[in-house]
Design a protein around this motif. Structure first.
Motif, PDB file in Angstrom:
ATOM      1  N   ALA A  46       3.788   4.464  -8.018  1.00 26.68           N
ATOM      2  CA  ALA A  46       4.084   3.247  -8.771  1.00 26.68           C
ATOM      3  C   ALA A  46       5.537   2.826  -8.570  1.00 26.68           C
ATOM      4  N   ILE A  47       6.449   3.792  -8.599  1.00 25.93           N
ATOM      5  CA  ILE A  47       7.870   3.484  -8.449  1.00 25.93           C
ATOM      6  C   ILE A  47       8.178   2.979  -7.044  1.00 25.93           C
ATOM      7  N   VAL A  48       7.713   3.714  -6.029  1.00 21.66           N
ATOM      8  CA  VAL A  48       7.974   3.320  -4.645  1.00 21.66           C
ATOM      9  C   VAL A  48       7.293   1.994  -4.326  1.00 21.66           C
ATOM     10  N   GLY A  49       6.059   1.819  -4.802  1.00 24.08           N
ATOM     11  CA  GLY A  49       5.356   0.564  -4.570  1.00 24.08           C
ATOM     12  C   GLY A  49       6.051  -0.618  -5.211  1.00 24.08           C
ATOM     13  N   GLY A  50       6.530  -0.427  -6.445  1.00 21.35           N
ATOM     14  CA  GLY A  50       7.234  -1.505  -7.127  1.00 21.35           C
ATOM     15  C   GLY A  50       8.550  -1.860  -6.457  1.00 21.35           C
ATOM     16  N   LEU A  51       9.300  -0.856  -6.030  1.00 22.41           N
ATOM     17  CA  LEU A  51      10.569  -1.112  -5.349  1.00 22.41           C
ATOM     18  C   LEU A  51      10.339  -1.803  -4.006  1.00 22.41           C
ATOM     19  N   TYR A  88      -4.727   6.017  -1.500  1.00 24.23           N
ATOM     20  CA  TYR A  88      -3.758   4.940  -1.677  1.00 24.23           C
ATOM     21  C   TYR A  88      -3.971   4.143  -2.961  1.00 24.23           C
ATOM     22  N   ASP A  89      -2.842   3.662  -3.482  1.00 28.59           N
ATOM     23  CA  ASP A  89      -2.830   2.577  -4.462  1.00 28.59           C
ATOM     24  C   ASP A  89      -2.434   1.297  -3.737  1.00 28.59           C
ATOM     25  N   ASP A  90      -3.104   0.197  -4.069  1.00 29.40           N
ATOM     26  CA  ASP A  90      -2.788  -1.108  -3.491  1.00 29.40           C
ATOM     27  C   ASP A  90      -2.273  -2.026  -4.593  1.00 29.40           C
ATOM     28  N   LEU A  91      -1.204  -2.735  -4.292  1.00 31.67           N
ATOM     29  CA  LEU A  91      -0.588  -3.671  -5.229  1.00 31.67           C
ATOM     30  C   LEU A  91      -0.553  -5.060  -4.613  1.00 31.67           C
ATOM     31  N   ARG A 134       0.869  -1.188   0.000  1.00 29.68           N
ATOM     32  CA  ARG A 134       0.000   0.000   0.000  1.00 29.68           C
ATOM     33  C   ARG A 134       0.896   1.225   0.000  1.00 29.68           C
ATOM     34  N   VAL A 135       0.658   2.147  -0.938  1.00 27.78           N
ATOM     35  CA  VAL A 135       1.514   3.324  -1.080  1.00 27.78           C
ATOM     36  C   VAL A 135       0.642   4.567  -1.211  1.00 27.78           C
ATOM     37  N   PRO A 136       1.000   5.660  -0.507  1.00 28.06           N
ATOM     38  CA  PRO A 136       0.129   6.834  -0.480  1.00 28.06           C
ATOM     39  C   PRO A 136       0.346   7.794  -1.643  1.00 28.06           C
ATOM     40  N   ALA A 137      -0.686   8.581  -1.897  1.00 30.07           N
ATOM     41  CA  ALA A 137      -0.548   9.740  -2.772  1.00 30.07           C
ATOM     42  C   ALA A 137       0.335  10.771  -2.077  1.00 30.07           C
ATOM     43  N   THR A 138       0.869  11.689  -2.853  1.00 31.47           N
ATOM     44  CA  THR A 138       1.714  12.728  -2.291  1.00 31.47           C
ATOM     45  C   THR A 138       1.452  14.060  -2.975  1.00 31.47           C
TER      46      THR A 138
END
Length: 338
Positions: free
Chosen positions: A129-134, A59-62, A37-41
């Protein structure tokens, strides 16, 4: 869906009750599934151009399930039917880059994205997307997330660290690069605790503005007067964000980027001027065209205003989001294989 933040420690990424978290030379262990789970900024925040970031409760969830030799991508929500569903998907590229940096190999996987962060609106969708993928790559490699290194890797992919720092660390962040060239330097960031009750209202229009287009409108040189004014307001904004929110209106004044971008987003700048004229600390969020208002959430921080109840309804064709500050940044859960 990942567990709620109440289910896990807030300070660090969690890999679940049966999680594999290797340390030092410990053997990596595979996992059956990774959830992120990664937040908007919101970046810049007025005068803090390419430096300040704020994590928001959108949030985006992956979900990444390793297996096979290729990738399968499923997307719902924002970007559905628009983004690529192959190796060129930004989350897939970030997972691959993270695995390479960690010296790990996962030949194939299925990626499911549930996106709530609007694309191309200045709320950090690409950074998410970048932070979530990493972060997913760390879990796939059986490693605990190293947030400092994550910021470095994310900056290499994104090109500037303001949004990625907030997505990685949560709260209010100040980011910079160390190196001869800003676009080639090592991304660094510090996290500061936001003032109690700090929140944001985001006005998001239907239209998009490409970051490249917005940056292309900026001049190569600005006056010493404008640079000095922004330096002072940026310093003041640190105080306002962390303990003196009554100073937010003055502290969010900008002379470096917002007005130059007006040709690409005239309605956004008109809304900023209207809101600021009524005493609200309105800014262009990131590269725009979203407009954000910073203030104190209803019922908190007595004497500093009533943000959610004191902001107007959105213009026609815009959507209003009432958001708190995400305190954690990216979160990871993994289920161990076997």
């Amino acid at each position: 869906m990942p567990p709620s933040t109440a289910d896990r420690p807030a300070a660090e990424s969690s890999a679940g009750s049966a999680a594999a978290q290797s340390t030092g030379g410990a053997q990596r262990r595979p996992c059956d599934q990774v959830r992120v789970r990664v937040p908007a900024t919101s970046a810049n925040l007025g005068p803090g151009f390419d430096a300040f970031g704020l994590a928001l409760t959108l949030y985006d969830d992956l979900v990444v399930t390793p297996g096979g030799s290729g990738v399968t991508v499923q997307v719902s929500g924002c970007g559905e039917g628009e983004v690529p569903l192959d190796e060129t998907h930004l989350v897939v590229q970030s997972i691959r880059a993270g695995l390479e940096a960690l010296g790990a190999a996962v030949p194939g996987f299925t990626l499911r994205c549930e996106n709530r962060i609007p694309h191309g609106r200045g709320l950090g969708s690409s950074s998410a997307a970048i932070v979530g993928g990493l972060a997913a790559a760390y879990a796939l490699a059986g490693e605990p997330v190293d947030r400092e290194r994550l910021v470095v890797l994310a900056n290499e992919l994104e090109g500037h660290p303001d949004n990625v720092a907030a997505a990685a660390l949560g709260g209010f962040t100040i980011a910079w690069t160390e190196g001869a060239e800003p676009t080639e330097g090592r991304g660094r960031a510090v996290r500061l605790e936001p003032a109690d009750g700090l929140a944001a209202v985001a006005y998001v229009p239907d239209n998009r503005v490409l970051t490249k287009e917005a940056r292309g409108l900026l001049p190569g040189v600005v006056s010493h007067t404008d640079a000095a004014a922004n330096a002072g307001k940026a310093a003041l904004l640190v105080a306002a964000m962390t303990g003196r929110p009554e100073l937010l209106l003055t502290a969010t004044e900008d002379r470096l980027h917002q007005e130059y971008r007006e040709p690409a987003m005239p309605e956004s700048l008109a809304l900023v001027h209207k809101l600021r004229g009524s005493g609200l600390a309105a800014i262009v969020s990131g590269a725009g065209p979203t407009v954000a208002v910073l203030g104190i959430q209803d019922g908190k921080g007595a004497g500093h205003g009533n943000l959610f109840g004191g902001t107007p309804e959105p213009p026609d064709g815009w959507t209003k989001y009432e958001l708190e500050i995400d305190p954690v940044g990216v979160q990871v859960w993994s289920m161990e294989a076997g």
